[in-house]
Write an enzyme that holds these catalytic residues in place. Structure first.
Site, PDB file in Angstrom:
ATOM      1  N   TYR A 104       3.394  -2.042  -6.787  1.00 45.93           N
ATOM      2  CA  TYR A 104       4.684  -2.526  -6.312  1.00 45.93           C
ATOM      3  C   TYR A 104       5.767  -1.458  -6.428  1.00 45.93           C
ATOM      4  O   TYR A 104       6.929  -1.715  -6.095  1.00 45.93           O
ATOM      5  CB  TYR A 104       5.110  -3.775  -7.079  1.00 45.93           C
ATOM      6  CG  TYR A 104       4.098  -4.906  -7.022  1.00 45.93           C
ATOM      7  CD1 TYR A 104       3.359  -5.158  -5.865  1.00 45.93           C
ATOM      8  CD2 TYR A 104       3.855  -5.714  -8.133  1.00 45.93           C
ATOM      9  CE1 TYR A 104       2.426  -6.182  -5.818  1.00 45.93           C
ATOM     10  CE2 TYR A 104       2.926  -6.746  -8.088  1.00 45.93           C
ATOM     11  CZ  TYR A 104       2.212  -6.964  -6.930  1.00 45.93           C
ATOM     12  OH  TYR A 104       1.286  -7.990  -6.882  1.00 45.93           O
ATOM     13  N   ARG A 132      -0.493   3.145   3.458  1.00 40.77           N
ATOM     14  CA  ARG A 132      -0.271   1.730   3.154  1.00 40.77           C
ATOM     15  C   ARG A 132       0.992   1.273   3.887  1.00 40.77           C
ATOM     16  O   ARG A 132       1.862   2.089   4.221  1.00 40.77           O
ATOM     17  CB  ARG A 132      -0.092   1.529   1.649  1.00 40.77           C
ATOM     18  CG  ARG A 132       0.015   0.050   1.255  1.00 40.77           C
ATOM     19  CD  ARG A 132       0.401  -0.127  -0.204  1.00 40.77           C
ATOM     20  NE  ARG A 132       0.511  -1.560  -0.529  1.00 40.77           N
ATOM     21  CZ  ARG A 132       1.021  -2.039  -1.640  1.00 40.77           C
ATOM     22  NH1 ARG A 132       1.498  -1.210  -2.554  1.00 40.77           N
ATOM     23  NH2 ARG A 132       1.081  -3.339  -1.863  1.00 40.77           N
ATOM     24  N   HIS A 133       1.101  -0.009   4.139  1.00 48.79           N
ATOM     25  CA  HIS A 133       2.316  -0.552   4.719  1.00 48.79           C
ATOM     26  C   HIS A 133       3.490  -0.360   3.764  1.00 48.79           C
ATOM     27  O   HIS A 133       3.332  -0.069   2.570  1.00 48.79           O
ATOM     28  CB  HIS A 133       2.141  -2.041   5.032  1.00 48.79           C
ATOM     29  CG  HIS A 133       1.746  -2.861   3.845  1.00 48.79           C
ATOM     30  ND1 HIS A 133       2.620  -3.201   2.836  1.00 48.79           N
ATOM     31  CD2 HIS A 133       0.548  -3.392   3.494  1.00 48.79           C
ATOM     32  CE1 HIS A 133       2.000  -3.903   1.922  1.00 48.79           C
ATOM     33  NE2 HIS A 133       0.727  -4.041   2.284  1.00 48.79           N
ATOM     34  N   LYS A 353      -6.607  -2.450  -9.938  1.00 49.38           N
ATOM     35  CA  LYS A 353      -7.090  -1.657  -8.802  1.00 49.38           C
ATOM     36  C   LYS A 353      -8.402  -0.946  -9.148  1.00 49.38           C
ATOM     37  O   LYS A 353      -9.350  -0.953  -8.364  1.00 49.38           O
ATOM     38  CB  LYS A 353      -6.031  -0.635  -8.372  1.00 49.38           C
ATOM     39  CG  LYS A 353      -4.762  -1.262  -7.847  1.00 49.38           C
ATOM     40  CD  LYS A 353      -5.031  -2.216  -6.706  1.00 49.38           C
ATOM     41  CE  LYS A 353      -3.809  -3.017  -6.345  1.00 49.38           C
ATOM     42  NZ  LYS A 353      -4.096  -4.131  -5.421  1.00 49.38           N
ATOM     43  N   HIS A 415      -4.046  -1.270   3.737  1.00 51.54           N
ATOM     44  CA  HIS A 415      -3.555  -1.963   2.548  1.00 51.54           C
ATOM     45  C   HIS A 415      -3.910  -1.160   1.293  1.00 51.54           C
ATOM     46  O   HIS A 415      -4.785  -0.287   1.324  1.00 51.54           O
ATOM     47  CB  HIS A 415      -4.192  -3.350   2.430  1.00 51.54           C
ATOM     48  CG  HIS A 415      -3.949  -4.241   3.605  1.00 51.54           C
ATOM     49  ND1 HIS A 415      -2.874  -5.090   3.695  1.00 51.54           N
ATOM     50  CD2 HIS A 415      -4.674  -4.434   4.747  1.00 51.54           C
ATOM     51  CE1 HIS A 415      -2.936  -5.765   4.823  1.00 51.54           C
ATOM     52  NE2 HIS A 415      -4.020  -5.396   5.481  1.00 51.54           N
ATOM     53  N   ASP A 416      -3.277  -1.508   0.172  1.00 60.98           N
ATOM     54  CA  ASP A 416      -3.519  -0.797  -1.080  1.00 60.98           C
ATOM     55  C   ASP A 416      -4.950  -0.960  -1.574  1.00 60.98           C
ATOM     56  O   ASP A 416      -5.567   0.011  -2.051  1.00 60.98           O
ATOM     57  CB  ASP A 416      -2.531  -1.239  -2.159  1.00 60.98           C
ATOM     58  CG  ASP A 416      -2.480  -2.746  -2.349  1.00 60.98           C
ATOM     59  OD1 ASP A 416      -2.855  -3.486  -1.421  1.00 60.98           O
ATOM     60  OD2 ASP A 416      -2.049  -3.197  -3.429  1.00 60.98           O
TER      61      ASP A 416
END
Length: 521
Positions: A104, A132-133, A353, A415-416
């Site tokens: 984040y 990533r977005h 992750k 994405h992440d």
């Protein structure tokens, strides 16, 4: 074959709907483009003019008898809460605590032991960005949980301690899944930065662009092209009417779709015994670092009896409210926690992750094999050889997967979680030892691995190919969030580069299918 659309080439439905939704506070120079794009650019300009970016300076005066403050930092550590600067430093947040918000965190420049400059005597011939977005609102499931947590606090708190008073008046207004204005700006800036870095190629080339089909990912790709095209037109106004909006392949995220930018096909990974590995590691660490935090929160908001999970949610409120701010102010929630606690929180996210999608999960790297084989194809100008998550119909067409020729720049948006799997498949953090889940480790202990360093909002990896005088073979270099990664497995030199053949050879796991056969056992 998975559903896809090539935006800007006649099949514009989904593309136009995304262009017509959501504000972005910057615009391209005035020129005649596709009418749908022009409408959204006009609206972007109005939004930008009405939004005054400012930094909120918090002064903390320690005077015997009286404390005057706007935010109070709890504990022994103190720091100044500033804002998220949207111009001077490229859409990054100023306080260092924003570098400890895991995935984040807003994108920031990661320290690099190797210069990112193009070495003397070398010329970049190929560049691929995997991005990533940008910063977004919480996911729909999380936003419901955050809202419920705030409602429960309001319903049960008997009082609010010093520094907690703002919570009494706080109203939950975060949305779900959509990019924030800050996140859109991040992506515009990313497009400008990519153009500037690869200007020699970019002057004459429009990147081949693909996006996973989630709305926030597609919109991020569109914002990125705005930044890229702004820079291109600034260099050469004659390019204003040339090819914008750019063509884009959008790959469906529907269940069962073959998509190398979004996991979902590997049954054993999605639903098997290792599917909870990341959550298990996080829970173990949360049981260690959250009890003192929960105790303090409950002391300052008596009656709430916040759980471990709710304590984490309250920490999540810091980054999400920050990136949703219209003024760029860092959220007041951030000051409820010390720097050491933010470090522990960042490690909590890193565990999720690493054990959820990285080397810590038996099938984590397998989820990135499809993209890795596509990268090999692009680097070597050879057809894709893969039987995992690739879409053979798309990858066998030069229209939807061009190779060589005039195509030297590629941009993919994802994405992440998927980027974490791809990094693992490529062995980029293979020297990181399995992360401990009861003792914190910093990036020195993990050889540069953390969620914030690898997959923050708007994170980007550059894969470069270059020719250099004195070298008889093309060289490969990988840069993640401005950090040159030392590619030990292919015997990189002091500048972090491998010979192309050595780079491909080190990807034996990828080229042999990456344990994809274990997905359906």
């Amino acid at each position: 074959m998975s559903d896809f659309k090539i935006a800007g080439t006649g099949n514009r439905g989904k593309y136009e709907r995304l262009l017509a939704s959501g504000p972005a506070p910057r615009t391209l120079p005035a020129f005649d483009v596709h009418e749908v794009t022009q409408r959204i650019l006009d609206r972007h300009l109005k939004t930008f003019q009405s939004s005054k970016r400012r930094q909120l300076v918090i002064m903390s005066l320690t005077v015997i008898g009286v404390l005057l403050f706007l935010y109070r930092v709890i504990g022994a550590n103190t720091y100044t809460l500033q804002g998220c600067d949207t111009v001077e430093v490229g859409y990054q947040c100023q306080p260092e605590i924003s570098h400890y918000w895991g995935q984040y965190s807003p994108y920031f420049t990661v320290p690099s032991g190797i210069s990112t400059d193009v070495p003397d005597g070398c010329q970049i011939t190929f560049a691929q960005i995997l991005s990533r977005h940008g910063a977004r609102d919480p996911t729909s499931s999380k936003t419901a949980k955050y809202n419920a947590t705030m409602q429960r606090i309001h319903a049960t708190a008997l009082s609010y301690g010093n520094g907690y008073e703002f919570i009494k008046e706080y109203k939950y207004t975060l949305g779900a899944d959509q990019l924030t204005t800050f996140g859109q700006n991040q992506m515009i800036n990313s497009g400008e930065k990519f153009y500037s870095r690869y200007r020699t190629l970019a002057l004459h080339t429009i990147p081949f662009i693909r996006s996973s089909g989630g709305n926030r990912v597609v919109e991020s790709a569109l914002n990125w092209t705005q930044g890229y095209h702004t820079s291109r037109v600034r260099d050469n106004p004659a390019k204003a009417n040339k090819g914008y909006p750019y063509p884009m392949v959008i790959i469906s995220e529907d269940e069962g779709s073959n998509n190398t930018l979004n996991h979902g096909l590997c049954d054993a990974f999605e639903n098997g015994p290792d599917s909870n590995t990341g959550n298990d590691a996080q829970q173990a660490w949360a049981a260690v670092f959250t009890p003192p935090i929960s105790k303090r929160l409950n002391k300052n908001m008596p009656g709430c009896d916040l759980t471990t999970e709710e304590t984490i949610y309250l920490m999540d409120m810091c980054p999400f409210n920050t990136v949703a701010s219209d003024t760029g102010a860092v959220s007041q929630f951030c000051a409820l926690f010390t720097e050491d606690e933010w470090s522990a929180y960042d490690y909590y996210q890193s565990l999720g992750k690493y054990y959820g999608y990285g080397w810590g999960n038996a099938l984590g790297p397998t989820q990135g094999v499809g993209f890795a084989n596509e990268l090999i194809a692009r680097l070597t100008n050879t057809p894709v050889s893969d039987h995992t998550s690739t879409n053979s119909t798309l990858d066998s067409s030069r229209k939807t997967f061009p190779l060589g020729g005039s195509t030297s720049l590629y941009a993919d948006f994802s994405h992440d979680n998927d980027m974490t799997a791809i990094f693992s498949a490529l062995g980029l953090y293979n020297k990181t030892r399995p992360l401990l889940n009861t003792t914190i480790e910093d990036v020195r202990d993990t050889n540069g691995y953390s969620a914030a360093w690898t997959v923050p909002f708007a994170s980007r990896a550059y894969f470069e190919k270059m020719v250099c005088s004195g070298d008889d073979e093309e060289l490969i270099r990988v840069i993640v969030n401005d950090r040159v990664l030392p590619l030990e497995r292919c015997h990189a030199g002091k500048l972090g580069r491998c010979k192309l053949s050595a780079f491909v050879d080190m990807l034996n796991f990828v080229r042999q299918g990456g344990d994809w056969d274990k997905c359906f056992v």
